[in-house]
Design a protein around this motif. Structure first.
Motif, PDB file in Angstrom:
ATOM      1  N   GLN A 235     -28.896  -2.107  23.435  1.00  0.00           N
ATOM      2  CA  GLN A 235     -29.154  -1.417  24.691  1.00  0.00           C
ATOM      3  C   GLN A 235     -28.859   0.068  24.522  1.00  0.00           C
ATOM      4  O   GLN A 235     -27.860   0.450  23.902  1.00  0.00           O
ATOM      5  N   SER A 247     -34.972   9.445  35.555  1.00  0.00           N
ATOM      6  CA  SER A 247     -34.790   8.130  34.942  1.00  0.00           C
ATOM      7  C   SER A 247     -36.065   7.296  34.970  1.00  0.00           C
ATOM      8  O   SER A 247     -36.290   6.463  34.091  1.00  0.00           O
ATOM      9  N   ASP A 248     -36.923   7.526  35.979  1.00  0.00           N
ATOM     10  CA  ASP A 248     -38.181   6.777  36.050  1.00  0.00           C
ATOM     11  C   ASP A 248     -39.072   7.095  34.848  1.00  0.00           C
ATOM     12  O   ASP A 248     -39.639   6.198  34.211  1.00  0.00           O
ATOM     13  N   ARG A 251     -37.317   5.764  31.546  1.00  0.00           N
ATOM     14  CA  ARG A 251     -37.464   4.318  31.332  1.00  0.00           C
ATOM     15  C   ARG A 251     -38.896   3.971  30.914  1.00  0.00           C
ATOM     16  O   ARG A 251     -39.104   3.064  30.100  1.00  0.00           O
ATOM     17  N   LYS A 252     -39.879   4.685  31.442  1.00  0.00           N
ATOM     18  CA  LYS A 252     -41.271   4.454  31.053  1.00  0.00           C
ATOM     19  C   LYS A 252     -41.483   4.818  29.582  1.00  0.00           C
ATOM     20  O   LYS A 252     -42.103   4.057  28.818  1.00  0.00           O
ATOM     21  N   SER A 255     -39.798   2.150  27.469  1.00  0.00           N
ATOM     22  CA  SER A 255     -40.566   0.905  27.446  1.00  0.00           C
ATOM     23  C   SER A 255     -41.771   1.023  26.521  1.00  0.00           C
ATOM     24  O   SER A 255     -42.065   0.113  25.740  1.00  0.00           O
ATOM     25  N   THR A 260     -34.919  -0.672  24.789  1.00  0.00           N
ATOM     26  CA  THR A 260     -34.293  -1.261  25.971  1.00  0.00           C
ATOM     27  C   THR A 260     -33.259  -0.312  26.550  1.00  0.00           C
ATOM     28  O   THR A 260     -32.253   0.009  25.891  1.00  0.00           O
ATOM     29  N   THR A 261     -33.481   0.156  27.762  1.00  0.00           N
ATOM     30  CA  THR A 261     -32.520   1.042  28.415  1.00  0.00           C
ATOM     31  C   THR A 261     -31.584   0.226  29.303  1.00  0.00           C
ATOM     32  O   THR A 261     -31.947  -0.824  29.830  1.00  0.00           O
ATOM     33  N   ASN A 262     -30.381   0.729  29.474  1.00  0.00           N
ATOM     34  CA  ASN A 262     -29.398   0.054  30.307  1.00  0.00           C
ATOM     35  C   ASN A 262     -28.856   1.023  31.345  1.00  0.00           C
ATOM     36  O   ASN A 262     -29.507   1.308  32.333  1.00  0.00           O
TER      37      ASN A 262
END
Length: 280
Positions: A235, A247-248, A251-252, A255, A260-262
């Protein structure tokens, strides 16, 4: 009383744990021994709230940008000693703060995306691997200075949407001369370049601004995270304002890179405070 600090190049979060366990907090300017001498850091610290605590602080735990080697740690420690000559002082890298605050006692990859950028591979107790972090000229992929530099280059070279450029000219009175003055003649050009990330974040619904962040995060993953052994099995955690407020997009990009982000937090100071409280 115990003083805890988490310092980046732009700001420092301070926490004081009193004798009764009461916690007070303060946010001030950032420090980096690569760009400031011990004397300069001490001068700025004396103008912070610290001058009122000279005789109260018994232990100091300072985590900071630029504190990856002993010589730089000593410069920060010397600055603190001029204000707190009787305190026990421990100086460590800001990566240690990021790892303790986000991974705790679990293994993982801890990353910093603030004014600059950095990362480490953490086994739950200690940092076992890091990537080079050569600063805002040669590195800092994904950090605010990196994003802001590309943004200002696009402004100068007419490679951004005309509506964005006109807004910068009208509201911020931005022009090429002002940019060059700040970057080449004023102190802390990395802070100046990173300061434009507030504007970029406010306009990230625009495809141009969105892609500035997206591509910068992809660069960060390529240069940092993907170089760690078995990175896809771990992670990946983040601290820093750039990661937190975008963060949006982060995370994109993760992905799309099969990462894998936590945890993504703005500052590790709360986690560090809890960590040191547990040691009392």
């Amino acid at each position: 009383m115990i003083l805890i600090a988490d310092s980046g190049s732009s700001k420092t979060d301070w926490r004081v744990i009193g004798k009764d366990g009461k916690i007070s907090q303060y946010r001030g300017v950032g420090f980096n021994p690569y760009y400031q001498t011990s004397e300069e850091m001490a001068t700025h610290m004396r103008h912070e709230f610290l001058m009122n605590l000279e005789n109260e602080i018994k232990e100091i735990y300072y985590y900071g940008a630029g504190c990856s080697v002993d010589s730089r740690k000593e410069e920060v420690a010397q600055a603190l000693r001029t204000i707190f000559p009787k305190a026990k002082i421990a100086v460590d890298h800001d990566l240690a703060a990021a790892a303790k605050a986000t991974c705790g006692h679990q293994e993982g990859i801890a990353c910093i995306l603030g004014t600059g950028s950095n990362s480490c591979d953490y086994d739950g107790e200690k940092i076992i691997d890091t990537r080079p972090a050569p600063g805002y000229i040669l590195g800092d992929q994904g950090g605010g200075g990196y994003v802001g530099r590309k943004f200002l280059m696009d402004f100068i070279n007419d490679e951004m949407p005309i509506a964005i450029k006109e807004e910068l000219e009208d509201k911020l009175k931005l022009n090429a001369t002002t940019i060059q003055e700040h970057v080449y003649r004023q102190p802390f050009p990395n802070r100046y370049m990173a300061s434009f990330c507030r504007f970029i974040t406010e306009h990230k619904s625009d495809p141009y601004c969105y892609m500035l962040y997206y591509n910068s995060f992809i660069d960060f993953f390529r240069v940092h995270v993907m170089k760690y052994q078995n990175y896809r099995d771990k992670q990946v955690n983040f601290v820093g304002s750039i990661a937190y407020y975008n963060s949006d997009i982060l995370r994109k990009a993760a992905s799309d890179s099969q990462i894998t982000t936590n945890i993504i937090i703005e500052s590790p100071i709360s986690g560090l405070t809890l960590y040191h409280q547990e040691q009392l």
